[in-house]
Design an enzyme around this catalytic site. Structure first.
Site, PDB file in Angstrom:
ATOM      1  N   CYS A 330     107.029 -15.897  32.988  1.00 21.57           N
ATOM      2  CA  CYS A 330     107.177 -14.726  33.716  1.00 21.57           C
ATOM      3  C   CYS A 330     105.315 -14.989  34.156  1.00 21.57           C
ATOM      4  O   CYS A 330     104.922 -14.393  33.331  1.00 21.57           O
ATOM      5  CB  CYS A 330     106.996 -13.567  32.267  1.00 21.57           C
ATOM      6  SG  CYS A 330     109.122 -12.762  32.603  1.00 21.57           S
ATOM      7  N   GLU A 331     105.404 -15.950  35.467  1.00 22.58           N
ATOM      8  CA  GLU A 331     104.236 -16.087  36.455  1.00 22.58           C
ATOM      9  C   GLU A 331     105.054 -16.317  36.845  1.00 22.58           C
ATOM     10  O   GLU A 331     105.701 -17.162  36.886  1.00 22.58           O
ATOM     11  CB  GLU A 331     103.360 -16.518  35.544  1.00 22.58           C
ATOM     12  CG  GLU A 331     102.504 -16.841  35.648  1.00 22.58           C
ATOM     13  CD  GLU A 331     101.678 -16.338  35.435  1.00 22.58           C
ATOM     14  OE1 GLU A 331     100.972 -15.147  36.853  1.00 22.58           O
ATOM     15  OE2 GLU A 331     100.429 -15.602  34.409  1.00 22.58           O
TER      16      GLU A 331
END
Ligand SMILES: *Cc1c(COP(=O)(O)O)cnc(C)c1O
Length: 402
Positions: A330-331
């Site tokens: 999640c990046e």
């Protein structure tokens, strides 16, 4: 012949050990070292592997066995090198900004030390006087013009003792009897132009006469290796020729030994990262291939905008089109944008090249994901040299107080 792992070997490793997995090829590391030693065969040159590139203890043992020394950037790397079997004399600790207590520890372990600040040099000199010769790490870049007193002020690097402070070094030497036996510079990474090293030598030639106990000129690491098709590498033969010439032409007849500290050069091309395609996602902008890794495992593309060659080894004859290779964390973790690839299908295995240096070594558990496994291929045999993390590893060292 260039040492390379075949597609079949890599596919077999993915099947046997799963993905994501780092794979290292012992013979390629040996080949790179061979290239260095044969280029410098006629010179008094010694190589120290900058092990922060990759510290798996099996890699350290390979480096030890092939006769190469080791350069460390922390006291723990020093201890790993000792653990791997290096004698203290073959270990160099090039410190930067570290607590003085680590330098004491390194001294007690008997390894070579390069000190990078006046503060630590002063403390060291007070403590050990003439009993333990050390090197100093200099920041040479500001020496354009070749005058010891010039301070250009544009230099913002934190590394080393700025060369315009050499007077302070000399004062410490004079007042304590400290013996300085090594002048070290390390100007950066991926230095393709061998003249950068020659310039470094020239800067040091101005300083050499000031130190009467000098034995070593340490030119650091930073040799470039090719990452992209058509990418150049540091021309090691030319480097050897120019270093030889520089020393032949200089007026000091002291037999100085030259040290180099290659990290990337020895292990980058020996390493591969294997990953598997989780999800294909077609969008207007691009077709994403989400793979089962991310910048938690290979941060160079995001951190340095580094290019890594990526190959779909599950479909080598697939129709070529463009894909964006992204991770699963999640990046934003884009490995490659609109990269031309053989058709990618879910569950295909992709391989990243040049993953040996600063790959696993810079990995983390971000998103509470496991660090990858590491596999060594030697004599065509693949062996697990680090287990993939397991769930317990995520909780290890945590203290539950609630
Ligand atoms: C990182 C480092 C190296 C190695 O750099 P590479 O680009 O990997 O060759 C050598 N010497 C010192 C002091 C370093 O910090």
């Amino acid at each position: 012949m260039d040492q390379k792992l075949s597609t079949n070997q890599l596919i077999a490793i993915a099947q046997q050990f799963g993905t994501p997995t780092y794979v290292y090829h012992a013979e390629k590391i040996q080949q790179q070292y061979q290239q260095l030693t044969s280029a410098f065969a006629n010179q008094n040159v010694v190589f120290f592997y900058a092990c922060k590139a990759l510290t798996n203890v099996n890699i350290l043992k390979i480096v030890h066995k092939m006769g190469c020394n080791v350069d460390c950037s922390s006291i723990n790397e020093v201890k790993l090198a000792l653990y791997a079997g290096f004698e203290p004399k073959r270990i160099l600790y090039t410190s930067n900004g570290i607590a003085f207590s680590e330098i004491i520890e390194a001294q007690q372990l008997g390894v070579n030390i390069n000190i990078d600040s006046l503060s630590n040099l002063e403390k060291f000199a007070q403590e050990y006087k003439a009993t333990y010769p050390v090197g100093i790490r200099l920041r040479p870049n500001i020496m354009a013009g070749g005058n010891l007193k010039i301070s250009t002020g544009h230099e913002k690097s934190k590394f080393g003792i700025p060369v315009e402070q050499i007077e302070d070094v000399l004062n410490i030497v004079e007042s304590t009897g400290l013996i300085i036996n090594n002048l070290h510079i390390h100007t950066g990474s991926e230095i393709k132009d061998v003249d950068v090293f020659v310039k470094g030598i020239e800067v040091l030639f101005d300083i050499i006469p000031l130190f009467q106990h000098l034995e070593v000129i340490d030119l650091g690491g930073g040799f470039k290796v090719p990452y992209k098709e058509g990418d150049g590498a540091t021309d090691i033969a030319l480097l050897a020729q120019k270093v030889g010439e520089a020393f032949a032409n200089h007026p000091y007849h002291r037999p100085l030994q030259v040290w180099f500290e290659p990290g990337k050069y020895l292990v980058s091309e020996a390493g591969y990262l294997l990953a598997e395609v989780n999800v294909l996602k077609k969008t207007k902008a691009t077709t994403f291939a989400n793979i089962n890794t991310g910048f938690n495992h290979l941060i160079r593309p995001m951190f340095y905008d580094a290019y890594h060659k990526i190959t779909n080894i599950s479909n080598l004859s697939g129709t070529v089109s463009n894909y964006s290779i992204v991770g699963n964390i999640c990046e934003t973790d884009t490995f490659a944008w609109e990269r031309s690839m053989n058709e990618i299908r879910e569950a295909d295995v992709l391989v990243f090249a040049n993953a040996g240096a600063y790959g696993f070594e810079m990995s983390s558990n971000f998103n509470s994901r496991f660090k990858p496994a590491e596999v060594l291929v030697m004599n065509n045999e693949a062996q697990l040299i680090r287990k993939r993390d397991a769930f317990d590893d995520l909780l290890r060292n945590q203290i539950e107080v609630l």
